[in-house]
Write an enzyme that holds these catalytic residues in place. Structure first.
Site, mmCIF file in Angstrom:
data_model
loop_
_atom_site.group_PDB
_atom_site.id
_atom_site.type_symbol
_atom_site.label_atom_id
_atom_site.label_comp_id
_atom_site.label_asym_id
_atom_site.label_seq_id
_atom_site.Cartn_x
_atom_site.Cartn_y
_atom_site.Cartn_z
ATOM 1 N N SER A 9 -1.971 2.428 -2.329
ATOM 2 C CA SER A 9 -2.202 1.685 -0.944
ATOM 3 C C SER A 9 -0.858 0.881 -0.763
ATOM 4 C CB SER A 9 -3.485 0.763 -1.153
ATOM 5 O OG SER A 9 -3.611 0.020 -0.110
ATOM 6 N N HIS A 10 -0.831 0.106 0.594
ATOM 7 C CA HIS A 10 0.349 -0.782 0.823
ATOM 8 C C HIS A 10 -0.093 -2.148 0.331
ATOM 9 C CE1 HIS A 10 1.849 2.568 3.151
ATOM 10 N NE2 HIS A 10 2.917 1.690 3.544
ATOM 11 N N SER A 11 -1.531 -2.322 -0.056
ATOM 12 C CA SER A 11 -1.878 -3.570 -0.694
ATOM 13 C C SER A 11 -2.482 -3.278 -1.949
ATOM 14 C CB SER A 11 -3.023 -4.084 0.410
ATOM 15 O OG SER A 11 -3.759 -5.041 -0.352
ATOM 16 N N SER A 70 3.281 6.503 4.947
ATOM 17 C CA SER A 70 4.712 6.243 4.106
ATOM 18 C C SER A 70 3.979 6.289 2.570
ATOM 19 C CB SER A 70 5.024 4.997 4.574
ATOM 20 O OG SER A 70 4.381 3.734 4.566
#
Length: 223
Positions: A9-11, A70
């Site tokens: 995840s981006h987080s 991404s």
């Protein structure tokens, strides 16, 4: 050994939270979070994903789920740097991160192989077709039980139900839905006081129906 899961995840908080959630239903599965950048920012990290894959794959393979495009690119790059043998055991699955991740974790907990875990994750991409209602007659069997636990078939009891169903070869349904599909069971919205018809058309399915009905009737051990 068990198929491992990597949540990209981006987080970091999202990835860590998903591991915490999935671990409630799959305590024996290697669940690895690869969220955020190396310095804790929003984004993805090649090094974190690579390290997570290494931990998740204990020999039975690993499945990777990602939140945004991404993140998939980062995971694909990490796969490119694996040796051929390990790369053949690791699979990136296009599925919703949370719903797919939970379904995949439960499948891994029940002993599914890598492809089975990936297939479970993909059930979250849309509602699977409802199986035909079993024709319960001389060769069929069903029981109707009332859900008594306070919060109904929420994530943990639903996972326990699916795990038990997966120990039987017989095909069983709950209100017409596949008893071995976590997402299908949760989508039924079986809150406290609702009836669940557990049924099979399999001549050898009586034991499975009884075991599942008894589990629901027990309240899943919840107060």
């Amino acid at each position: 050994m068990t198929v491992g899961l990597v949540f990209v995840s981006h987080s970091a908080r999202i990835a860590d939270g998903l591991v915490e959630l999935a671990r409630q239903m799959a305590p024996d599965v290697p669940l690895l979070a690869a969220g955020g950048t190396d310095d804790g920012g929003i984004g993805t990290s090649f090094d974190l994903v690579t390290a997570a894959i290494g931990e998740a794959d204990s020999g039975d393979g690993a499945v990777i789920l990602c939140d945004l495009g991404s993140a998939i690119l980062t995971a694909e790059t990490a796969l490119d740097f694996l040796d051929d043998e390990q790369r053949s055991r690791v699979l990136i699955v296009d599925a919703p991160l949370v719903e797919g991740g939970v379904a995949a974790a439960v499948a891994a907990q029940t002993g599914e192989d890598r492809d089975g875990v990936a297939a479970a994750a993909r059930t979250a991409t849309g509602s699977p077709p409802a199986p035909e209602q079993p024709s319960v007659g001389r060769e069929g069997y069903s029981r109707i039980v009332t859900v008594i636990n306070r919060d109904g078939l929420h994530a943990r009891p639903a996972a326990d139900f699916v795990k038990l169903a997966s120990t039987f070869s017989a095909r069983v349904t709950v209100n017409g839905k596949d008893a071995k599909s976590l997402l299908a069971i949760m989508a039924l919205g079986l809150v406290r006081g609702r009836d669940a018809e557990i049924a099979t058309a399999d001549p050898n399915g009586r034991a499975a129906v009884d075991a599942l009905a008894d589990l629901v009737a027990s309240g899943f051990g919840e107060d």
